[in-house]
Design a protein around this motif. Structure first.
Motif, PDB file in Angstrom:
ATOM      1  N   PHE A 286      55.971  41.618  19.273  1.00 30.02           N
ATOM      2  CA  PHE A 286      56.054  41.616  17.805  1.00 30.02           C
ATOM      3  C   PHE A 286      54.971  42.535  17.226  1.00 30.02           C
ATOM      4  CE2 PHE A 286      57.475  36.962  18.523  1.00 30.02           C
ATOM      5  CZ  PHE A 286      58.751  37.394  18.872  1.00 30.02           C
ATOM      6  N   ALA A 287      53.797  42.484  17.830  1.00 29.41           N
ATOM      7  CA  ALA A 287      52.712  43.371  17.371  1.00 29.41           C
ATOM      8  C   ALA A 287      53.120  44.835  17.551  1.00 29.41           C
ATOM      9  CB  ALA A 287      51.429  43.080  18.158  1.00 29.41           C
ATOM     10  N   ALA A 288      53.773  45.115  18.671  1.00 26.20           N
ATOM     11  CA  ALA A 288      54.215  46.496  18.930  1.00 26.20           C
ATOM     12  C   ALA A 288      55.175  46.954  17.833  1.00 26.20           C
ATOM     13  CB  ALA A 288      54.895  46.576  20.298  1.00 26.20           C
ATOM     14  N   MET A 289      56.122  46.092  17.516  1.00 26.26           N
ATOM     15  CA  MET A 289      57.094  46.429  16.462  1.00 26.26           C
ATOM     16  C   MET A 289      56.376  46.607  15.119  1.00 26.26           C
ATOM     17  SD  MET A 289      60.248  46.777  15.380  1.00 26.26           S
ATOM     18  CE  MET A 289      61.534  46.092  16.420  1.00 26.26           C
ATOM     19  N   ALA A 290      55.463  45.678  14.824  1.00 29.70           N
ATOM     20  CA  ALA A 290      54.792  45.717  13.517  1.00 29.70           C
ATOM     21  C   ALA A 290      53.929  46.956  13.353  1.00 29.70           C
ATOM     22  CB  ALA A 290      53.955  44.455  13.326  1.00 29.70           C
ATOM     23  N   CYS A 291      53.338  47.436  14.428  1.00 22.62           N
ATOM     24  CA  CYS A 291      52.420  48.571  14.244  1.00 22.62           C
ATOM     25  C   CYS A 291      53.092  49.910  14.489  1.00 22.62           C
ATOM     26  CB  CYS A 291      51.142  48.401  15.046  1.00 22.62           C
ATOM     27  SG  CYS A 291      51.322  48.832  16.738  1.00 22.62           S
ATOM     28  N   GLY A 292      54.402  49.893  14.627  1.00 26.54           N
ATOM     29  CA  GLY A 292      55.123  51.172  14.637  1.00 26.54           C
ATOM     30  C   GLY A 292      55.382  51.760  16.015  1.00 26.54           C
ATOM     31  N   ALA A 293      55.224  50.960  17.078  1.00 29.75           N
ATOM     32  CA  ALA A 293      55.511  51.486  18.422  1.00 29.75           C
ATOM     33  C   ALA A 293      56.985  51.883  18.514  1.00 29.75           C
ATOM     34  CB  ALA A 293      55.172  50.437  19.477  1.00 29.75           C
ATOM     35  N   ASP A 294      57.288  52.714  19.481  1.00 26.47           N
ATOM     36  CA  ASP A 294      58.643  53.249  19.627  1.00 26.47           C
ATOM     37  C   ASP A 294      59.475  52.490  20.654  1.00 26.47           C
ATOM     38  OD1 ASP A 294      58.261  55.516  17.789  1.00 26.47           O
ATOM     39  OD2 ASP A 294      56.709  56.049  19.237  1.00 26.47           O
ATOM     40  N   GLY A 295      58.919  51.360  21.098  1.00 31.12           N
ATOM     41  CA  GLY A 295      59.688  50.553  22.042  1.00 31.12           C
ATOM     42  C   GLY A 295      58.783  49.682  22.883  1.00 31.12           C
ATOM     43  N   ILE A 296      59.425  48.944  23.785  1.00 23.35           N
ATOM     44  CA  ILE A 296      58.685  48.070  24.697  1.00 23.35           C
ATOM     45  C   ILE A 296      59.284  48.188  26.100  1.00 23.35           C
ATOM     46  CG2 ILE A 296      57.833  46.274  23.113  1.00 23.35           C
ATOM     47  CD1 ILE A 296      60.441  44.671  23.894  1.00 23.35           C
ATOM     48  N   MET A 297      58.444  47.881  27.079  1.00 28.47           N
ATOM     49  CA  MET A 297      58.929  47.736  28.444  1.00 28.47           C
ATOM     50  C   MET A 297      58.419  46.387  28.927  1.00 28.47           C
ATOM     51  SD  MET A 297      58.981  50.079  31.726  1.00 28.47           S
ATOM     52  CE  MET A 297      57.369  50.614  32.017  1.00 28.47           C
ATOM     53  N   VAL A 298      59.355  45.483  29.238  1.00 26.70           N
ATOM     54  CA  VAL A 298      58.935  44.136  29.646  1.00 26.70           C
ATOM     55  C   VAL A 298      59.529  43.757  30.994  1.00 26.70           C
ATOM     56  CG1 VAL A 298      58.497  43.181  27.340  1.00 26.70           C
ATOM     57  CG2 VAL A 298      60.789  43.072  28.263  1.00 26.70           C
ATOM     58  N   GLU A 299      58.750  42.976  31.738  1.00 22.97           N
ATOM     59  CA  GLU A 299      59.241  42.496  33.026  1.00 22.97           C
ATOM     60  C   GLU A 299      60.049  41.212  32.831  1.00 22.97           C
ATOM     61  OE1 GLU A 299      56.319  44.631  36.220  1.00 22.97           O
ATOM     62  OE2 GLU A 299      55.854  42.550  35.735  1.00 22.97           O
ATOM     63  N   VAL A 300      61.241  41.218  33.420  1.00 19.67           N
ATOM     64  CA  VAL A 300      62.173  40.085  33.305  1.00 19.67           C
ATOM     65  C   VAL A 300      62.713  39.814  34.708  1.00 19.67           C
ATOM     66  CG1 VAL A 300      64.320  39.271  32.246  1.00 19.67           C
ATOM     67  CG2 VAL A 300      62.852  40.842  30.973  1.00 19.67           C
ATOM     68  N   HIS A 301      62.767  38.525  35.065  1.00 22.69           N
ATOM     69  CA  HIS A 301      63.241  38.161  36.404  1.00 22.69           C
ATOM     70  C   HIS A 301      64.121  36.918  36.274  1.00 22.69           C
ATOM     71  CE1 HIS A 301      63.202  37.047  40.653  1.00 22.69           C
ATOM     72  NE2 HIS A 301      62.651  38.223  40.928  1.00 22.69           N
ATOM     73  N   PRO A 302      65.236  36.866  37.022  1.00 21.67           N
ATOM     74  CA  PRO A 302      66.107  35.681  36.893  1.00 21.67           C
ATOM     75  C   PRO A 302      65.434  34.408  37.383  1.00 21.67           C
ATOM     76  CG  PRO A 302      66.976  37.225  38.554  1.00 21.67           C
ATOM     77  CD  PRO A 302      65.800  37.891  37.908  1.00 21.67           C
ATOM     78  N   ASP A 303      64.453  34.539  38.281  1.00 20.18           N
ATOM     79  CA  ASP A 303      63.745  33.363  38.792  1.00 20.18           C
ATOM     80  C   ASP A 303      62.287  33.756  39.074  1.00 20.18           C
ATOM     81  OD1 ASP A 303      62.958  31.022  39.923  1.00 20.18           O
ATOM     82  OD2 ASP A 303      64.450  31.030  41.542  1.00 20.18           O
ATOM     83  N   PRO A 304      61.481  33.833  37.990  1.00 15.03           N
ATOM     84  CA  PRO A 304      60.120  34.380  38.134  1.00 15.03           C
ATOM     85  C   PRO A 304      59.278  33.717  39.230  1.00 15.03           C
ATOM     86  CG  PRO A 304      60.635  34.064  35.828  1.00 15.03           C
ATOM     87  CD  PRO A 304      61.769  33.463  36.601  1.00 15.03           C
ATOM     88  N   GLN A 305      59.532  32.409  39.451  1.00 15.82           N
ATOM     89  CA  GLN A 305      58.718  31.716  40.469  1.00 15.82           C
ATOM     90  C   GLN A 305      58.915  32.287  41.857  1.00 15.82           C
ATOM     91  OE1 GLN A 305      59.278  27.482  40.094  1.00 15.82           O
ATOM     92  NE2 GLN A 305      57.286  27.361  39.087  1.00 15.82           N
ATOM     93  N   LYS A 306      60.076  32.879  42.067  1.00 11.98           N
ATOM     94  CA  LYS A 306      60.369  33.437  43.388  1.00 11.98           C
ATOM     95  C   LYS A 306      60.133  34.949  43.458  1.00 11.98           C
ATOM     96  CE  LYS A 306      63.522  29.959  45.122  1.00 11.98           C
ATOM     97  NZ  LYS A 306      64.775  29.549  44.504  1.00 11.98           N
TER      98      LYS A 306
END
Ligand code: PEP
Ligand code: MN
Length: 338
Positions: A286-306
């Motif tokens: 949200f901070a990235a969006m609010a301060c004018g960043a051009d996007g995000i790269m986030v880590e997503v995993h179907p089962d993070p524990q594994k």
């Protein structure tokens, strides 16, 4: 040096100036603006006096020296923001690009399932490492070429383009033949041989800031890539080392306005590596969006524990879907296209 051409110059004339710049021993980069074309002449600073010969060329309006040490990355050469497009994903100039996926490619099921589900949730590009830069030589190093094949399968199933990291200069062609965009990681931000080889390859590059590089050094690294002819560079702030140890790194959110002031290149935020903690990822998006960043790269995993790598900072797919819903609401206030 910026060679400003007169308005309405024909293509042939522009080419003649480029030829002349090259004859003088410089690389020429034509930048076509809304109003006019400018040519960035970059090369050895000690020879810059030679360029004054161009002042006599009729279609040349003026020569303007570039004051910043980074030339092609600088706002001085191009005032309009560069929009980097990777298939359907756009970054910069009002576009907020969303990249999501696991830290590393583990199995076909894992990457294909993630790709299909993050696409459905609103991601525009898939991420996933096949060559992993690990602190320990005994940690999982990635599936290498097999991982690239699985990423290609995930692209086929989901329709999402993918970005993946290249670690060695010798692997640029191998990784580049599979990937839609090449990632150069924080640890390699000043691997100049890698920057040059990747820049020559020509595909878009996601360049991550090093954990101890200044913004100026970061932009100089982008300059290496641009000077080899690659025009599509996405900068990525992923946290820097500070005394604070409650998070993995400290997200330098101020890098966004600073870079926007100095460069035309898009800058995205990676809050996953910046914090190392799943719960801190959405607020920083949200901070990235609010301060004018051009996007995000986030880590997503179907089962993070594994997850074989970076599980604690990986969002579950449901978390990611909820995050995109919130970001879309914010994007309306911020005038960003998602
Ligand atoms: C990554 O994105 O997988 C990664 C290793 O990030 P960084 O280079 O920012 O540490
Ligand atoms: Mn990771």
């Amino acid at each position: 040096m910026i060679i400003v051409l007169k308005k309405g110059c024909k293509k042939k004339t522009v080419e003649a100036v480029i030829k002349k710049v090259k004859e003088l021993g410089f690389k020429a980069h034509a930048i076509v603006g809304v109003e006019r074309t400018v040519i960035g002449a970059v090369g050895d600073d000690r020879d810059k006096h030679l360029l004054s010969a161009l002042e006599a060329v009729p279609c040349v309006e003026k020569l303007v020296p570039i004051l910043q040490p980074y030339k092609l990355a600088s706002k001085e050469i191009r005032r309009e923001p560069t929009v980097v497009k990777v298939d359907g994903a756009c970054f910069g100039g009002g576009h907020f690009g969303v990249i999501a996926g696991p830290c590393s490619v583990e199995t076909e099921k894992q990457i294909v399932e993630t790709a299909i589900r993050v696409k459905k949730a609103g991601a525009r590009m898939l991420r996933g490492g096949a060559f992993k830069p690990r602190t320990s030589p005994y940690a999982f190093q990635g599936l290498e070429e097999e991982g690239l094949k699985l990423l290609a399968a995930a692209r086929k199933e989901s329709g999402l383009p993918f970005v993946t990291e290249v670690i060695n200069p010798e692997d640029v062609e191998l990784v580049g033949d599979y990937a839609d965009a090449l990632q150069i990681g924080a640890r390699n931000v000043q691997n100049f041989a890698l920057l040059r080889r990747a820049g020559k390859f020509g595909k878009p590059i996601v360049l991550k800031r090093g954990m101890s590089t200044t913004i100026q050094e970061f932009l100089m690294s982008a300059e290496y890539v641009l000077s080899e002819g690659c025009k599509n560079v996405i900068l990525c702030e992923r946290g820097i080392r500070t005394f604070e140890n409650a998070t993995r790194n400290t997200l330098d959110i101020s890098a966004v306005p600073v870079i926007h002031e100095r460069s035309h290149l898009p800058i995205i935020i990676d809050p996953s590596h910046a914090t190392g903690v799943r719960n801190y990822v959405p607020p920083l998006c949200f901070a990235a969006m609010a301060c004018g960043a051009d996007g995000i790269m986030v880590e997503v995993h179907p089962d993070p524990q594994k997850a074989l790598c970076d599980g604690p900072q990986s969002l579950r797919i449901e978390d990611f879907a909820a995050l995109v819903v919130q970001l879309r609401k914010l994007s309306k206030f911020n005038g960003k296209k998602m």
